[in-house]
Design a protein around this motif. Structure first.
Motif, PDB file in Angstrom:
ATOM      1  N   LEU A 124       0.836  -1.207   0.000  1.00  0.00           N
ATOM      2  CA  LEU A 124       0.000   0.000   0.000  1.00  0.00           C
ATOM      3  C   LEU A 124       0.870   1.257   0.000  1.00  0.00           C
ATOM      4  N   ALA A 125       1.948   1.220   0.794  1.00  0.00           N
ATOM      5  CA  ALA A 125       2.867   2.359   0.829  1.00  0.00           C
ATOM      6  C   ALA A 125       3.478   2.588  -0.547  1.00  0.00           C
ATOM      7  N   GLY A 126       3.896   1.481  -1.192  1.00  0.00           N
ATOM      8  CA  GLY A 126       4.467   1.586  -2.536  1.00  0.00           C
ATOM      9  C   GLY A 126       3.479   2.208  -3.505  1.00  0.00           C
ATOM     10  N   LEU A 127       2.226   1.754  -3.435  1.00  0.00           N
ATOM     11  CA  LEU A 127       1.205   2.288  -4.332  1.00  0.00           C
ATOM     12  C   LEU A 127       0.992   3.780  -4.095  1.00  0.00           C
ATOM     13  N   LEU A 128       0.997   4.158  -2.815  1.00  0.00           N
ATOM     14  CA  LEU A 128       0.811   5.579  -2.498  1.00  0.00           C
ATOM     15  C   LEU A 128       1.922   6.412  -3.145  1.00  0.00           C
ATOM     16  N   VAL A 129       3.159   5.934  -3.033  1.00  0.00           N
ATOM     17  CA  VAL A 129       4.285   6.670  -3.618  1.00  0.00           C
ATOM     18  C   VAL A 129       4.135   6.756  -5.134  1.00  0.00           C
ATOM     19  N   ILE A 130       3.728   5.650  -5.748  1.00  0.00           N
ATOM     20  CA  ILE A 130       3.574   5.646  -7.212  1.00  0.00           C
ATOM     21  C   ILE A 130       2.494   6.640  -7.635  1.00  0.00           C
ATOM     22  N   VAL A 131       1.379   6.642  -6.920  1.00  0.00           N
ATOM     23  CA  VAL A 131       0.300   7.574  -7.254  1.00  0.00           C
ATOM     24  C   VAL A 131       0.784   9.023  -7.123  1.00  0.00           C
ATOM     25  N   CYS A 132       1.511   9.302  -6.016  1.00  0.00           N
ATOM     26  CA  CYS A 132       1.966  10.685  -5.810  1.00  0.00           C
ATOM     27  C   CYS A 132       3.013  11.085  -6.865  1.00  0.00           C
ATOM     28  N   ALA A 133       3.898  10.157  -7.218  1.00  0.00           N
ATOM     29  CA  ALA A 133       4.900  10.467  -8.242  1.00  0.00           C
ATOM     30  C   ALA A 133       4.219  10.730  -9.575  1.00  0.00           C
ATOM     31  N   TRP A 134       3.182   9.934  -9.855  1.00  0.00           N
ATOM     32  CA  TRP A 134       2.437  10.138 -11.090  1.00  0.00           C
ATOM     33  C   TRP A 134       1.802  11.530 -11.100  1.00  0.00           C
ATOM     34  N   ALA A 135       1.265  11.912  -9.939  1.00  0.00           N
ATOM     35  CA  ALA A 135       0.664  13.248  -9.846  1.00  0.00           C
ATOM     36  C   ALA A 135       1.714  14.321 -10.110  1.00  0.00           C
ATOM     37  N   LEU A 136       2.879  14.165  -9.462  1.00  0.00           N
ATOM     38  CA  LEU A 136       3.934  15.158  -9.660  1.00  0.00           C
ATOM     39  C   LEU A 136       4.436  15.183 -11.094  1.00  0.00           C
ATOM     40  N   SER A 137       4.395  14.037 -11.771  1.00  0.00           N
ATOM     41  CA  SER A 137       4.921  13.999 -13.139  1.00  0.00           C
ATOM     42  C   SER A 137       4.134  14.931 -14.051  1.00  0.00           C
ATOM     43  N   TRP A 138       2.907  15.287 -13.658  1.00  0.00           N
ATOM     44  CA  TRP A 138       2.157  16.282 -14.443  1.00  0.00           C
ATOM     45  C   TRP A 138       2.876  17.623 -14.444  1.00  0.00           C
ATOM     46  N   ILE A 139       3.510  17.973 -13.299  1.00  0.00           N
ATOM     47  CA  ILE A 139       4.251  19.239 -13.243  1.00  0.00           C
ATOM     48  C   ILE A 139       5.395  19.199 -14.256  1.00  0.00           C
ATOM     49  N   PHE A 140       6.125  18.081 -14.225  1.00  0.00           N
ATOM     50  CA  PHE A 140       7.287  17.994 -15.107  1.00  0.00           C
ATOM     51  C   PHE A 140       6.857  17.842 -16.563  1.00  0.00           C
ATOM     52  N   ALA A 141       5.730  17.149 -16.778  1.00  0.00           N
ATOM     53  CA  ALA A 141       5.196  17.055 -18.133  1.00  0.00           C
ATOM     54  C   ALA A 141       4.859  18.458 -18.644  1.00  0.00           C
ATOM     55  N   PHE A 142       4.327  19.295 -17.750  1.00  0.00           N
ATOM     56  CA  PHE A 142       4.012  20.668 -18.143  1.00  0.00           C
ATOM     57  C   PHE A 142       5.269  21.401 -18.590  1.00  0.00           C
ATOM     58  N   PHE A 143       6.336  21.290 -17.785  1.00  0.00           N
ATOM     59  CA  PHE A 143       7.606  21.898 -18.209  1.00  0.00           C
ATOM     60  C   PHE A 143       8.044  21.312 -19.545  1.00  0.00           C
ATOM     61  N   GLY A 144       7.880  20.003 -19.688  1.00  0.00           N
ATOM     62  CA  GLY A 144       8.281  19.332 -20.927  1.00  0.00           C
ATOM     63  C   GLY A 144       7.549  19.898 -22.125  1.00  0.00           C
ATOM     64  N   VAL A 145       6.262  20.192 -21.945  1.00  0.00           N
ATOM     65  CA  VAL A 145       5.478  20.680 -23.067  1.00  0.00           C
ATOM     66  C   VAL A 145       5.862  22.123 -23.418  1.00  0.00           C
ATOM     67  N   ILE A 146       6.085  22.953 -22.389  1.00  0.00           N
ATOM     68  CA  ILE A 146       6.315  24.372 -22.702  1.00  0.00           C
ATOM     69  C   ILE A 146       7.781  24.702 -22.969  1.00  0.00           C
ATOM     70  N   ALA A 147       8.727  23.858 -22.525  1.00  0.00           N
ATOM     71  CA  ALA A 147      10.144  24.230 -22.649  1.00  0.00           C
ATOM     72  C   ALA A 147      10.629  24.100 -24.088  1.00  0.00           C
ATOM     73  N   ARG A 148      11.746  24.773 -24.348  1.00  0.00           N
ATOM     74  CA  ARG A 148      12.324  24.735 -25.680  1.00  0.00           C
ATOM     75  C   ARG A 148      13.161  23.491 -25.910  1.00  0.00           C
ATOM     76  N   SER A 149      13.881  23.057 -24.872  1.00  0.00           N
ATOM     77  CA  SER A 149      14.782  21.930 -25.079  1.00  0.00           C
ATOM     78  C   SER A 149      14.712  20.989 -23.892  1.00  0.00           C
ATOM     79  N   ALA A 150      15.141  19.753 -24.129  1.00  0.00           N
ATOM     80  CA  ALA A 150      15.098  18.741 -23.079  1.00  0.00           C
ATOM     81  C   ALA A 150      15.974  19.135 -21.887  1.00  0.00           C
ATOM     82  N   SER A 151      17.123  19.758 -22.169  1.00  0.00           N
ATOM     83  CA  SER A 151      18.012  20.071 -21.050  1.00  0.00           C
ATOM     84  C   SER A 151      17.432  21.188 -20.185  1.00  0.00           C
TER      85      SER A 151
END
Ligand SMILES: Nc1ncnc2c1ncn2[C@@H]1O[C@H](COP(=O)(O)OP(=O)(O)O)[C@@H](O)[C@H]1O
Ligand SMILES: [Mg+2]
Lengths: 335, 273
Positions: free
Chosen positions: B161-188
């Motif tokens: 259950l703890a593992g699942l909680l971490v995975i769910v939260c990481a997935w949620a946070l990945s939206w933030i980074f996906a947002f940067f990924g979409v708006i940024a000019r380059s991968a770096s």
């Protein structure tokens, strides 16, 4: 009057501006269903940008385009069901194998698991890629990559196919294979819109050609119409014995009825060629006078000449930096 | 039968729809996720961050801080493993944005955009496939902890259950980074911005050390930092087998992040796609 289904593509006044660069500046195109339409122009003319707008990949800044009567902006999802796009730069996944690519695109096209596999195998066979099917694309040659790209565009058997510079960078043999493939496609009823930098490619494949330069269509018509606007081919002769020059010039005048140009060293004679059939007569006449040739060449009008005639300026890079570029026989524009 | 020689149905006579159903959206997203997994199989070096990092960090932190913070290694593990787990998995979610940017710059993206699929599928597929990465990182961290002598009192059910909680939260946070990924000019640049966000979140938390030795202002931040709540929730679950308020706060934080960043990312993505 033509009904809308007669036209695979109708575009009016397409404009795309990047910053202060009017990459496409009011392009009109009409592609008849079942035909091959060639968009001919040098690097940077705006060919890819036009294709991207027609293929719903890029929003036009002005103008309007329809594919089989469907608006590319408002009915984009319908248009996507009707087109296949083979981009200038391979639009396949480099990290996957050929089979994996085709299965993925088949799945995305709505085929089931087994169907997708069958479709992938069928296309691999069709395009001679079966042997390389499992290898990663990194080791694919340019020709194989293009074939895979084209195969991926044909999964849904789209009635309209965009091919952006399908043979640029390919060796002559692979190039003519690609031409054969394109011809077969057309014989099944597909409409093809292709771009190219080569006049002879447009000539070989296209029913109609639009010549495009700095974002504008500068000429439109059949290959013959375009060529006659540029002038005919020219005949070049090189003599074994330069002393025969005057006799040779006289023979050309009397047989072809045209004036010739002599090269500075006078060994080469260039004559405008109106009617290819008359060349036989000329060769017979030369032989009767015992004039031997080291070289005989027919030079076609080059893209550079097409451009010079149509726009009043040559293909920029070539005209400016390579004064003898117009002597390359194939009309290839250097990138 | 040959594809190229069969006659093609004319454009005018086809049955066409200008919208994509929910069912098709889900199917397309799973196809794209499947592509993500194929890519991982083709380039296993992509998995270095989710395999080596948990191993190295767990071992390193255990022996560097173990004695100083908890007196001995064995009593530091229940504090450390949940912290390392959260830190590793969240760091992994940065890759989502970087890879999304790289992907969107590739030629194959043009094909995705020209296919009659749900516009959102490539994005959804990428986010979906990355949950596999989080699962790998989670599993490895617990296994390394176990090897070092960590015996979570909560039992296997609560560890999962703890593992699942971490995975769910990481997935949620990945939206933030996906947002940067979409708006940024380059991968770096995606990587740069993401780590700027990530470092304060993971290090200014209770992930590695208890917060009660920190100065007040820092304690204030550490206590409101959602990562701290996530770490506490994992400790409660794995070590005590209890679901406390931190569990719900972590989930709430995840939900808020998704509610803010999912629409932002999707909007920015659709504009580009
Ligand atoms: N995404 C883009 N951003 C900015 N400029 C672009 C972009 N795509 C193309 N251009 C510019 O638009 C012009 C036309 O490009 P393109 O359509 O690729 O020409 P072609 O395909 O005929 O070589 C060029 O000057 C090119 O630099
Ligand atoms: Mg181009």
């Amino acid at each position: 009057m033509a009904t809308s289904s007669d036209w695979a593509v109708e575009a009016t006044g397409l404009v795309k501006i990047f910053g202060d660069n009017r990459a496409v500046d009011g392009v009109d195109l009409r592609v008849r269903t079942g035909s091959v339409y060639g968009v001919l122009g040098p690097n940077g003319a705006g060919k890819t940008t036009v294709i991207r707008m027609l293929a719903t990949l890029l929003r036009p800044d002005a103008g309007h385009a329809t594919v089989f009567g469907h608006d590319v902006q408002h009915e984009a999802q319908i248009v996507r069901q009707l087109i296949g796009v083979t981009g200038q730069y391979a639009s396949v996944d480099e990290t996957l194998s050929a089979t994996e690519n085709l299965v993925l695109f088949s799945r995305l096209n709505g085929l089931g698991r087994a169907e997708s596999r069958a479709k992938a195998n069928e296309l691999l066979e069709e395009f001679g890629l079966t042997a390389a099917a499992k290898r990663p694309l990194k080791n694919f040659s340019g020709g194989m990559r293009r074939r895979l790209d084209l195969a991926a565009s044909l999964i849904s058997q789209p009635p309209l196919i965009f091919l952006d510079e399908p043979t640029t960078g390919l060796d002559p043999r692979t190039r003519s294979q690609m031409w054969d493939t394109i011809r077969r496609l057309v014989s099944t009823g597909s409409t093809v819109l292709l771009t190219t930098q080569y006049l002879d490619e447009a000539d070989q494949l296209a029913d109609r050609i639009a010549v495009i330069d700095t974002g504008r269509v500068v000429a439109e018509g059949t290959a013959d119409e375009l060529k006659s606007s540029v002038g005919k081919s020219s005949l070049q002769l090189r003599l074994v014995n330069p002393a025969d020059r005057d006799d040779a010039v006289r023979a050309i005048r009397s047989v072809l009825g045209v004036d010739v140009t002599l090269s500075p060293e006078a060994a080469r004679i260039t004559a405008p060629m109106q009617d290819p059939d008359r060349i036989t007569d000329l060769l017979v006449a030369l032989r009767e006078q015992n004039i031997s040739l080291t070289e005989l060449a027919v030079q076609k009008p080059t893209l550079d000449e097409v451009f010079l005639t149509l726009t009043g300026h040559g293909v920029e890079t070539d005209a400016a930096t390579q004064p003898d570029a117009s002597e390359t026989p194939k009309g290839r524009v250097n990138a | 039968m040959s594809t190229i020689t069969s006659t093609i149905q004319s454009g005018a006579s086809r049955e066409l729809r200008n919208h994509v159903s929910v069912g098709q959206t889900v199917r397309n997203s799973f196809s794209m996720a499947y592509r993500g997994l194929l890519k991982v199989r083709r380039t296993p070096e992509q998995l270095i961050d989710v395999t080596l990092q948990p191993i190295i960090f767990t071992v390193m932190f255990t022996f560097i801080f173990g004695g100083a913070i908890a007196g001995n290694v064995a009593s530091y593990l229940p504090l450390l493993i949940p912290g390392i787990l959260v830190q590793t998995v969240i760091t992994t979610s940065v890759v989502t944005g970087v890879q999304l940017r790289e992907d969107m710059d590739k030629g194959v993206f043009d094909r995705f955009k020209s296919l009659p699929i749900a516009r959102i599928a490539p994005l959804a597929g990428a986010l979906l496939a990355d949950t596999v990465r989080y699962t790998i990182a989670t599993t490895i961290t617990f296994v390394v902890g176990f090897i070092l002598g960590y015996r979570p009192e909560g039992g296997i059910g609560f560890v999962v259950l703890a593992g699942l909680l971490v995975i769910v939260c990481a997935w949620a946070l990945s939206w933030i980074f996906a947002f940067f990924g979409v708006i940024a000019r380059s991968a770096s640049s995606v990587q740069g911005i993401s780590f700027l966000v990530l470092f304060p979140l993971t290090f200014l938390s209770n992930a590695f050390v208890p917060s009660d030795t920190m100065p007040d202002w820092l304690q204030w931040f550490v206590n409101i930092n959602p990562v701290s709540h996530l770490v506490s929730a994992v400790r409660d679950l794995a070590n005590l087998g209890t679901v406390g308020s931190d569990f719900w706060l972590a989930l709430l934080g995840a939900a808020v992040v998704v509610m803010i960043f999912a629409p932002l990312t999707v909007r920015a993505y659709m504009r580009k796609a």
